[in-house]
Design a protein around this motif. Structure first.
Motif, PDB file in Angstrom:
ATOM      1  N   GLY A 167      23.510  -8.493  38.684  1.00 18.75           N
ATOM      2  CA  GLY A 167      22.593  -8.419  39.810  1.00 18.75           C
ATOM      3  C   GLY A 167      21.524  -9.491  39.774  1.00 18.75           C
ATOM      4  O   GLY A 167      20.434  -9.323  40.329  1.00 18.75           O
ATOM      5  N   ARG A 168      21.835 -10.599  39.115  1.00 14.26           N
ATOM      6  CA  ARG A 168      20.869 -11.687  38.967  1.00 14.26           C
ATOM      7  C   ARG A 168      21.539 -13.022  39.284  1.00 14.26           C
ATOM      8  O   ARG A 168      22.727 -13.204  39.017  1.00 14.26           O
ATOM      9  N   VAL A 169      20.756 -13.959  39.803  1.00 10.63           N
ATOM     10  CA  VAL A 169      21.217 -15.344  39.883  1.00 10.63           C
ATOM     11  C   VAL A 169      21.066 -15.948  38.496  1.00 10.63           C
ATOM     12  O   VAL A 169      19.982 -15.902  37.904  1.00 10.63           O
ATOM     13  N   LEU A 170      22.143 -16.492  37.948  1.00 11.44           N
ATOM     14  CA  LEU A 170      22.139 -16.954  36.565  1.00 11.44           C
ATOM     15  C   LEU A 170      22.065 -18.468  36.423  1.00 11.44           C
ATOM     16  O   LEU A 170      21.687 -18.972  35.366  1.00 11.44           O
ATOM     17  N   LEU A 171      22.446 -19.195  37.476  1.00  6.78           N
ATOM     18  CA  LEU A 171      22.467 -20.652  37.405  1.00  6.78           C
ATOM     19  C   LEU A 171      21.768 -21.268  38.604  1.00  6.78           C
ATOM     20  O   LEU A 171      21.878 -20.774  39.721  1.00  6.78           O
ATOM     21  N   ARG A 172      21.075 -22.358  38.339  1.00  6.89           N
ATOM     22  CA  ARG A 172      20.575 -23.209  39.413  1.00  6.89           C
ATOM     23  C   ARG A 172      21.633 -24.285  39.633  1.00  6.89           C
ATOM     24  O   ARG A 172      21.956 -25.034  38.725  1.00  6.89           O
ATOM     25  N   ARG A 173      22.147 -24.367  40.837  1.00 11.39           N
ATOM     26  CA  ARG A 173      23.243 -25.303  41.117  1.00 11.39           C
ATOM     27  C   ARG A 173      22.706 -26.722  41.297  1.00 11.39           C
ATOM     28  O   ARG A 173      22.803 -27.354  42.341  1.00 11.39           O
ATOM     29  N   THR A 174      22.085 -27.237  40.243  1.00 13.18           N
ATOM     30  CA  THR A 174      21.568 -28.599  40.234  1.00 13.18           C
ATOM     31  C   THR A 174      22.548 -29.494  39.482  1.00 13.18           C
ATOM     32  O   THR A 174      23.610 -29.039  39.048  1.00 13.18           O
ATOM     33  N   LYS A 175      22.225 -30.749  39.338  1.00 12.37           N
ATOM     34  CA  LYS A 175      23.040 -31.661  38.527  1.00 12.37           C
ATOM     35  C   LYS A 175      22.138 -32.297  37.472  1.00 12.37           C
ATOM     36  O   LYS A 175      21.271 -33.106  37.802  1.00 12.37           O
ATOM     37  N   PRO A 176      22.309 -31.935  36.196  1.00 10.74           N
ATOM     38  CA  PRO A 176      23.269 -30.938  35.714  1.00 10.74           C
ATOM     39  C   PRO A 176      22.816 -29.509  36.035  1.00 10.74           C
ATOM     40  O   PRO A 176      21.640 -29.284  36.339  1.00 10.74           O
ATOM     41  N   VAL A 177      23.756 -28.572  35.937  1.00  9.76           N
ATOM     42  CA  VAL A 177      23.457 -27.162  36.176  1.00  9.76           C
ATOM     43  C   VAL A 177      22.434 -26.674  35.147  1.00  9.76           C
ATOM     44  O   VAL A 177      22.494 -27.047  33.974  1.00  9.76           O
ATOM     45  N   GLN A 178      21.490 -25.856  35.587  1.00 14.54           N
ATOM     46  CA  GLN A 178      20.462 -25.301  34.701  1.00 14.54           C
ATOM     47  C   GLN A 178      20.470 -23.780  34.792  1.00 14.54           C
ATOM     48  O   GLN A 178      20.646 -23.224  35.884  1.00 14.54           O
ATOM     49  N   PRO A 179      20.285 -23.083  33.665  1.00 13.89           N
ATOM     50  CA  PRO A 179      20.218 -21.617  33.730  1.00 13.89           C
ATOM     51  C   PRO A 179      18.878 -21.156  34.290  1.00 13.89           C
ATOM     52  O   PRO A 179      17.849 -21.799  34.075  1.00 13.89           O
ATOM     53  N   THR A 180      18.904 -20.061  35.016  1.00 12.05           N
ATOM     54  CA  THR A 180      17.664 -19.414  35.417  1.00 12.05           C
ATOM     55  C   THR A 180      17.104 -18.672  34.206  1.00 12.05           C
ATOM     56  O   THR A 180      17.715 -18.666  33.117  1.00 12.05           O
TER      57      THR A 180
END
Length: 289
Positions: free
Chosen positions: A42-55
Motif C-alpha cells: 500500500g505504498r509507493v516504493l520507487l521514484r521513477r527517476t533516472k536512476p530510479v530512487q527508493p522512497t
C-alpha cells in the motif's frame, strides 16, 4: 521474496531494463513484480527517476532485501555449498580521510571478502545505512541507526597547516582574523572542519570565502602543500610533511579531533563480524583513543 529481490535489483541497476537484464527476465516482469509489491504494501516504493530512487518506504524494503541476501549467502557458506557461486560481498560507507589513511588494511585481514566501498563524509555515512545502501559505515555519529549496532573506533586528529609561504603571510596579524581572510582548501560543501576551527578561534562564523573545493583526500593534501590555501589535514598525513618543512603548523598545540564509530546491521553474519573486528583492530592501531 522475488518481488523484494526485484525491487533491490531495480535500485542497484538504476533502471527497470537494466534490472531485467540482471535478473534474466523481461522488463514487463520486473514492472509487474514492483507494482505487485507496491499494491501489497500500500505504498509507493520507487521514484521513477533516472536512476530510479527508493522512497522512504522503499528504502525499508531495500534494506530488508540486502539483509536477506547477506543471511542467505552466509547460510550457503556455513553449509559448505557454493550457492550462486558469488564471492562474499559487503558494502561499507567510509569517509575519504579514513579511506586514504587507515581503513584499507582492515580489508586485507578478511580473506575472501569482496568489498563495495561508498565514499561519503563521516557526518553523512549514517544516512547510507538508513537508506539500506550499505551494511556498515564509519561514521561520526554515536547514535545508532535503527536496526544497527555502534562501537567506538577512536579519534582522528586534524592539524591546521599551510605551505611555508602562506604560513608566513598569515603570521603578520592575529590568527583568527588572518584565517578568516586567508585562502582555504575544503573537501566539499559538506566539509565544516575549517569553518569550525575558525569559529573556535573566535575569528568569525566561517573561514574565508576564498576557498578551493578539492573532493579527494590526496588532492586536498596536495592543494595545501602547493599553497592554494590552508586546511585541516589528518595528523598522519601532515606529520612527515611538517618534518620535511613542506608544511607549517598555523596554531601549535591546537587541533580538531573527530570521533569515529563503526555502525553495522544487527545481523548474525560471520562476514560482517569478521570485518567489524578487523576494522576495530586497525583503528586501535591508527587512531587516538
Amino acid at each position: 521474496m522475488d518481488q523484494v529481490r526485484t525491487l533491490l535489483a531495480v535500485v542497484d541497476e538504476g533502471t527497470f531494463d537494466a534490472a531485467a537484464a540482471a535478473l534474466h527476465v523481461t522488463p514487463s516482469a520486473v514492472s509487474q513484480r514492483v507494482k505487485a509489491l507496491e499494491q501489497r504494501t500500500g505504498r509507493v516504493l520507487l521514484r521513477r527517476t533516472k536512476p530510479v530512487q527508493p522512497t522512504e518506504s522503499g528504502a525499508v524494503l531495500v534494506r530488508f532485501a540486502r539483509q536477506l541476501a547477506r543471511l542467505e549467502q552466509d547460510a550457503w557458506s556455513e553449509l559448505g555449498l557454493s550457492g550462486s557461486g558469488e564471492p562474499t560481498r559487503v558494502s561499507v560507507a567510509v569517509n575519504a580521510d579514513s579511506l586514504a589513511t587507515w581503513f584499507l588494511p582492515a580489508l586485507t585481514r578478511v580473506p575472501g571478502l569482496c568489498s563495495e566501498l561508498h565514499r561519503e563524509d563521516e557526518d553523512h555515512t549514517a544516512a547510507l545505512l538508513r537508506e539500506g545502501l550499505v551494511m556498515a559505515a564509519v561514521t561520526s555519529s554515536p547514535d545508532a541507526v535503527p536496526g544497527c549496532t555502534v562501537r567506538p573506533l577512536g579519534r582522528m586528529r586534524y592539524l591546521p597547516v599551510a605551505a611555508p609561504g602562506l604560513a608566513a603571510e598569515v603570521s603578520h596579524e592575529p590568527l583568527p582574523q588572518a584565517l578568516a581572510g586567508a585562502p582555504v582548501v575544503v573537501f566539499d560543501r559538506k566539509d565544516d572542519l575549517q569553518d569550525g576551527f575558525v569559529r573556535r578561534l573566535g575569528g568569525g562564523a566561517a573561514a574565508s570565502t576564498r576557498r578551493h573545493h578539492i573532493p579527494t583526500s590526496e588532492g586536498f593534501l596536495d592543494a595545501v602543500v602547493a599553497g592554494l590555501g590552508w586546511g585541516m589535514v589528518p595528523e598522519v598525513q601532515a606529520e612527515p610533511l611538517l618534518a620535511a618543512g613542506r608544511l607549517r603548523l598555523l596554531a601549535p598545540g591546537q587541533w580538531t579531533d573527530v570521533a569515529l564509530y563503526w555502525q553495522q546491521w544487527k545481523l548474525d553474519s560471520p562476514a560482517l563480524t569478521a570485518l567489524a573486528d578487523a576494522v576495530a583492530a586497525i583503528a586501535a592501531e591508527a587512531l587516538r583513543r
